[in-house]
Scaffold this active site. Structure first.
Site, PDB file in Angstrom:
ATOM      1  N   ASP B  36       0.861  -1.180   0.000  1.00  0.00           N
ATOM      2  CA  ASP B  36       0.000   0.000   0.000  1.00  0.00           C
ATOM      3  C   ASP B  36       0.901   1.234   0.000  1.00  0.00           C
ATOM      4  O   ASP B  36       2.128   1.114  -0.090  1.00  0.00           O
ATOM      5  CB  ASP B  36      -0.989  -0.034   1.176  1.00  0.00           C
ATOM      6  CG  ASP B  36      -0.315   0.007   2.530  1.00  0.00           C
ATOM      7  OD1 ASP B  36       0.869   0.385   2.606  1.00  0.00           O
ATOM      8  OD2 ASP B  36      -0.967  -0.353   3.529  1.00  0.00           O
ATOM      9  N   SER B  37       0.271   2.417   0.104  1.00  0.00           N
ATOM     10  CA  SER B  37       1.079   3.641  -0.033  1.00  0.00           C
ATOM     11  C   SER B  37       2.160   3.738   1.051  1.00  0.00           C
ATOM     12  O   SER B  37       3.275   4.190   0.779  1.00  0.00           O
ATOM     13  CB  SER B  37       0.171   4.860   0.025  1.00  0.00           C
ATOM     14  OG  SER B  37      -0.558   4.860   1.236  1.00  0.00           O
TER      15      SER B  37
END
Lengths: 417, 78
Positions: B36-37
């Site tokens: 994810d980010s």
């Protein structure tokens, strides 16, 4: 408006004397101490070099390594205890309305160890900020509530409650009130604490709050003993599945007990010292009894805050004798911190669990490590010294008090349909 | 495999908890390796630490696959 009844339908816990409910209870009634030399870090230069650690906890037995790495130990414990509680209650996204299942979860401090590690790493560098992107979401205290909701898919009320060592009791009370008012069908509530680290131990040591009985860790936590010299730090997590009574009946849930009521007050007196007359402690027990609609005579067992500090133990006992009068002598009183140590923000929930088990099994766990009577304490009181006692326990009261002068008290009673 | 590629892949395996076999040059951190980010930010920081360099944000945003990371670090590592 008629308030709804709240029952306990699931329990999960990890404690210094057992990594599940059965082991915890069995060691409680057998008077086992969870204290030993610290293994989580090198404490050789610390004034206190022992604590009540959870033994043999490997997070990767319960979650994959990647997930474990993103959770501070306090949140790992919280997630694992929630898994146990959810399984015990037999609930899942399949058989509940997930929008009406909440998580109100407490900690006294949160991810202190993560904070410590990240700041040390920054301080060792050249001033360039290289903070891990998971630093904040690992450390913040509310992340346990968030993680539990993500783990199980529960979308009801979700937040953390903080009041130092009273945290998880305040959390339970808040959860109970939400259910009573019809705002949720089920709330997972409890707390987790894991600050046996340089910053945690060192900070409490500086306050002169902890026992320094390094030559005999197992007997260091000795509430109500004349020679008590401070609390022993513990770590733990506990989760109760609190459920609206009709909802529990409708789905055929196993019911452990009923939560009768709770109360919360402040001392408004000092940062860390209790009010010398136990004013806040007295008021909180009265508030809880009133909330539960019970008379003092209906309580059979008090699980005290009883941390084994010279001042705290005496003030609470004074409050008990004021609230309960003659009935104080018929009660069983015990501090299970003599075995678990003081698990700070998780103390309230693991002690509530001790009360629940006591109400179910009609056994009062002891205050171990009693050697010498304290002449300041009324000898006619039954502190359940050293050995568990069998007696009918229809209702039990659990006190917890936190730095800042927070007092919280919850009353559990036998479930009667 | 170059030394740089080996070190890069080791970091990816460790941080993203994936099998080494999945870490191909074409693999995208987010689309193929489950990052994810925040994971992506952490990877870039680990590369910076491992190779003792500083990767500017605008450059970091262009590194989205294993191959791009190996190429960038091959060029800039000290």
């Amino acid at each position: 408006m008629q308030l709804k009844r709240v029952v306990v339908t699931g329990i999960g816990t990890l404690t210094p004397i057992g990594n599940n409910l059965n082991d915890y209870w069995s060691n409680l009634i057998n008077g086992v101490s969870g204290a030993a030399n610290i293994t989580l870090f090198d404490a050789s230069k610390f004034k206190t070099r022992f604590a009540c650690e959870i033994k043999g906890f490997d997070p990767t037995q319960f979650m994959d390594r990647k997930e474990a790495r993103k959770l501070d130990r306090f949140a790992q414990l919280a997630v694992v205890a929630s898994d146990m509680a959810v399984a015990d209650a037999g609930i899942s996204t399949e058989n509940v309305d997930v929008d009406r299942v909440g998580v109100i979860f407490a900690s006294g401090i949160g991810g202190l160890t993560t904070f410590q590690e990240e700041v040390i790493s920054f301080a060792k560098g050249d001033g360039t900020p290289r903070f891990n992107p998971f630093f904040i979401p690992k450390m913040i205290l509310d992340i346990a509530a968030g993680q539990i909701s993500m783990r199980h898919g529960f979308r009801g009320p979700n937040f953390a409650v903080v009041s130092a060592c009273a945290s998880s009791t305040n959390g339970i009370i808040s959860a109970v009130d939400n259910i009573r008012l019809g705002k949720a069908d089920i709330i997972l509530s409890g707390g987790s604490e894991a600050v046996i680290s340089e910053a945690g131990l060192g900070g409490f040591n500086s306050m002169k709050a902890m026992s320094e009985r390094n030559d005999d860790p197992a007997t260091a936590s000795r509430p109500y003993d004349k020679d008590r010299d401070g609390f022993v730090m513990g770590e733990a997590a506990g989760v109760l599945v609190l459920e609206e009574y009709e909802h529990a009946i409708k789905r055929g849930a196993k019911i452990y007990c009923e939560i009768a009521g709770g109360g919360a007050t402040a001392d408004a007196y000092h940062l860390t010292a209790p009010h010398p007359d136990g004013l806040g402690a007295r008021n909180v027990m009265l508030a809880a009894l009133k909330d539960a609609g019970m008379k003092p005579e209906e309580i059979d067992y008090i699980n005290t805050h009883g941390t084994s500090t010279p001042l705290g133990d005496g003030a609470e006992v004074k409050a008990i004798t004021e609230v309960f009068g003659e009935h104080a002598y018929k009660l069983n009183i015990s501090s299970t911190k003599s075995m678990t140590g003081h698990c700070l923000g998780a103390a309230g929930v693991i002690e509530a669990i001790a009360c629940i088990q006591s109400v179910i099994h009609d056994i009062v766990p002891p205050t171990i490590n009693h050697f010498t009577d304290d002449p300041e304490l009324d000898p006619k009181l039954n502190f359940t010294f050293n050995k568990a006692q069998k007696r009918t326990v229809n209702a039990a009261l659990s006190n917890t008090f936190g730095f800042g002068g927070h007092n919280a008290c919850v009353i559990v009673k036998k479930y009667v349909a | 495999m170059s030394d740089i590629a080996t070190r890069v892949k080791k970091i990816i395996v460790d941080k993203l908890g994936v099998d080494e076999a999945e870490v191909t040059n074409e693999a995208s951190f987010t689309n193929d390796l489950g990052a994810d980010s925040l994971d992506t930010v952490e990877l870039i920081m680990e590369f910076e630490k491992e190779f003792n360099i500083s990767i500017p944000d605008e450059q970091a945003e262009t590194i989205t696959t294993v191959g791009q990371a190996v190429a960038y670090l091959g060029e800039h590592a000290k």
